[in-house]
Scaffold this motif. Structure first.
Motif, mmCIF file in Angstrom:
data_model
loop_
_atom_site.group_PDB
_atom_site.id
_atom_site.type_symbol
_atom_site.label_atom_id
_atom_site.label_comp_id
_atom_site.label_asym_id
_atom_site.label_seq_id
_atom_site.Cartn_x
_atom_site.Cartn_y
_atom_site.Cartn_z
ATOM 1 N N VAL A 17 0.835 -1.205 0.000
ATOM 2 C CA VAL A 17 0.000 0.000 0.000
ATOM 3 C C VAL A 17 0.871 1.258 0.000
ATOM 4 C CG1 VAL A 17 -1.675 1.330 1.340
ATOM 5 C CG2 VAL A 17 -1.947 -1.149 1.101
ATOM 6 N N ILE A 18 1.913 1.251 0.831
ATOM 7 C CA ILE A 18 2.802 2.411 0.906
ATOM 8 C C ILE A 18 3.546 2.606 -0.408
ATOM 9 C CG2 ILE A 18 4.891 3.310 2.029
ATOM 10 C CD1 ILE A 18 3.855 1.866 4.589
ATOM 11 N N GLY A 19 4.041 1.504 -0.993
ATOM 12 C CA GLY A 19 4.716 1.602 -2.281
ATOM 13 C C GLY A 19 3.795 2.110 -3.367
ATOM 14 N N LEU A 20 2.537 1.675 -3.329
ATOM 15 C CA LEU A 20 1.545 2.147 -4.290
ATOM 16 C C LEU A 20 1.331 3.654 -4.144
ATOM 17 C CD1 LEU A 20 -0.682 1.449 -6.398
ATOM 18 C CD2 LEU A 20 -2.242 1.134 -4.472
ATOM 19 N N LEU A 21 1.184 4.106 -2.897
ATOM 20 C CA LEU A 21 0.980 5.537 -2.655
ATOM 21 C C LEU A 21 2.187 6.353 -3.104
ATOM 22 C CD1 LEU A 21 -0.703 5.350 0.870
ATOM 23 C CD2 LEU A 21 -1.809 5.930 -1.296
ATOM 24 N N LEU A 22 3.384 5.835 -2.847
ATOM 25 C CA LEU A 22 4.594 6.533 -3.283
ATOM 26 C C LEU A 22 4.660 6.601 -4.805
ATOM 27 C CD1 LEU A 22 7.237 5.099 -0.786
ATOM 28 C CD2 LEU A 22 6.459 7.468 -0.929
ATOM 29 N N GLY A 23 4.261 5.506 -5.462
ATOM 30 C CA GLY A 23 4.276 5.499 -6.912
ATOM 31 C C GLY A 23 3.269 6.459 -7.524
ATOM 32 N N GLY A 219 4.104 -2.801 -4.758
ATOM 33 C CA GLY A 219 3.189 -1.662 -4.797
ATOM 34 C C GLY A 219 3.679 -0.563 -5.714
ATOM 35 N N ALA A 220 4.990 -0.326 -5.719
ATOM 36 C CA ALA A 220 5.552 0.714 -6.576
ATOM 37 C C ALA A 220 5.347 0.388 -8.048
ATOM 38 C CB ALA A 220 7.039 0.883 -6.271
ATOM 39 N N LEU A 221 5.468 -0.893 -8.401
ATOM 40 C CA LEU A 221 5.246 -1.299 -9.794
ATOM 41 C C LEU A 221 3.808 -1.023 -10.213
ATOM 42 C CD1 LEU A 221 7.203 -4.689 -9.941
ATOM 43 C CD2 LEU A 221 7.837 -2.516 -11.008
ATOM 44 N N ALA A 222 2.881 -1.257 -9.299
ATOM 45 C CA ALA A 222 1.471 -1.012 -9.615
ATOM 46 C C ALA A 222 1.148 0.471 -9.623
ATOM 47 C CB ALA A 222 0.581 -1.737 -8.610
ATOM 48 N N GLY A 223 1.927 1.268 -8.889
ATOM 49 C CA GLY A 223 1.626 2.685 -8.773
ATOM 50 C C GLY A 223 1.828 3.474 -10.047
ATOM 51 N N GLY A 224 2.811 3.076 -10.855
ATOM 52 C CA GLY A 224 3.092 3.806 -12.086
ATOM 53 C C GLY A 224 1.899 3.903 -13.021
ATOM 54 N N PRO A 225 1.297 2.771 -13.421
ATOM 55 C CA PRO A 225 0.124 2.829 -14.300
ATOM 56 C C PRO A 225 -1.043 3.598 -13.695
ATOM 57 C CG PRO A 225 1.034 0.615 -14.241
ATOM 58 C CD PRO A 225 1.729 1.389 -13.171
ATOM 59 N N ILE A 226 -1.246 3.463 -12.372
ATOM 60 C CA ILE A 226 -2.342 4.186 -11.729
ATOM 61 C C ILE A 226 -2.092 5.683 -11.776
ATOM 62 C CG2 ILE A 226 -3.514 4.585 -9.522
ATOM 63 C CD1 ILE A 226 -3.064 1.648 -8.878
ATOM 64 N N ALA A 227 -0.829 6.083 -11.551
ATOM 65 C CA ALA A 227 -0.481 7.503 -11.613
ATOM 66 C C ALA A 227 -0.777 8.077 -12.991
ATOM 67 C CB ALA A 227 0.989 7.699 -11.260
#
Length: 256
Positions: A17-23, A219-227
């Motif tokens: 979750v934190i990695g996703l938010l950072l991404g 989470g960071a990998l998933a964050g890029g596309p969401i961003a």
């Protein structure tokens, strides 16, 4: 389920979750690591939670720094002066924090979280000089400010990006994009110094740290596309995230 397996699974999920938010938001998410460890994973000692989260913050910052460096956004001379000066401050801040009662420290941490949330609600300006170069005058401004920010980051066990970015912009006149990228040097150094201080006192839970980092990478990998999908609603999403940080700060203060 075995309690250890359950806590590590929760740490990995929280890290994701934190990695996703950072991404998605590029910063601020790491401040949620300590409350997550305390109230979700079940780490009982606030000092252990802060020491463990600081270690994870350092790793996350290094990963982000690699990407920013490849993009050529890091102003290395300015970043190294700021971060190098702040390294001593981070060690001093961590040492001071370990001397304070854990419950009292958590109340201070809640205040730092509130500052993070408020800073995320403030409008961001990108004016500045993209060609800024380090000189004697800039060094005299960057070093003292870096020392103070490092002290705060070490004391609260957070990355301190919400202080580092405006500090770099105010002291050097660089752009927001360059400051955000360059701040990761300090975040990595401050997180490493803080976690090293806590680790020397036996206050880092290494299995939980590994789970946090592993989850954060996913989470960071998933964050890029969401961003990318949220690009046209970035301001609204950032405000919603800031309100979540403020609500978490209120909860931490209430629990503390």
């Amino acid at each position: 389920m075995d309690p250890l397996v359950a806590s590590l699974s929760l740490a990995a999920l929280g890290g994701a979750v934190i990695g996703l938010l950072l991404g998605v938001f590029g910063g601020g998410g790491s401040v949620l690591a300590t409350p997550l460890l305390l109230y979700v994973v079940g780490v009982r000692d606030p000092h252990v939670a802060i020491g463990t989260s600081a270690a994870a913050v350092a790793v996350n910052a290094l990963v982000g720094l690699g990407a920013q460096a490849r993009a050529g956004r890091v102003k290395w001379p300015c970043a190294l002066v700021f971060g190098g000066a702040g390294l001593a401050g981070a060690l001093a801040g961590a040492h001071l924090a370990k001397m304070i009662d854990g419950e009292q420290l958590i109340l201070w941490f809640a205040g730092a979280m509130a500052l993070v949330g408020v800073s995320m609600l403030a409008p961001k300006r990108d004016e500045g000089d993209p060609g800024v170069r380090l000189n004697a005058a800039l060094t005299r401004r960057l070093a003292p400010l870096g020392l103070l920010v490092g002290l705060a980051a070490g004391f609260f066990g957070i990355g301190g990006g919400f202080l580092i970015v405006p500090g770099l912009m105010a002291a050097s006149g660089m752009t927001l994009a360059n400051a955000a990228a360059s701040s990761l040097v300090s975040v990595a150094l401050f997180g490493a110094a803080t976690s090293a201080s806590y680790a020397a006192s036996g206050l880092v839970d290494w299995p939980v740290f590994v789970a946090l980092v592993a989850g954060g990478g996913m989470g960071a990998l998933a964050g890029g596309p969401i961003a990318a999908r949220l690009a046209d609603k970035a301001a609204l999403a950032r405000r919603a995230f800031a309100l979540m940080v403020l609500a978490t700060a209120a909860y931490v203060a209430w629990r503390g």
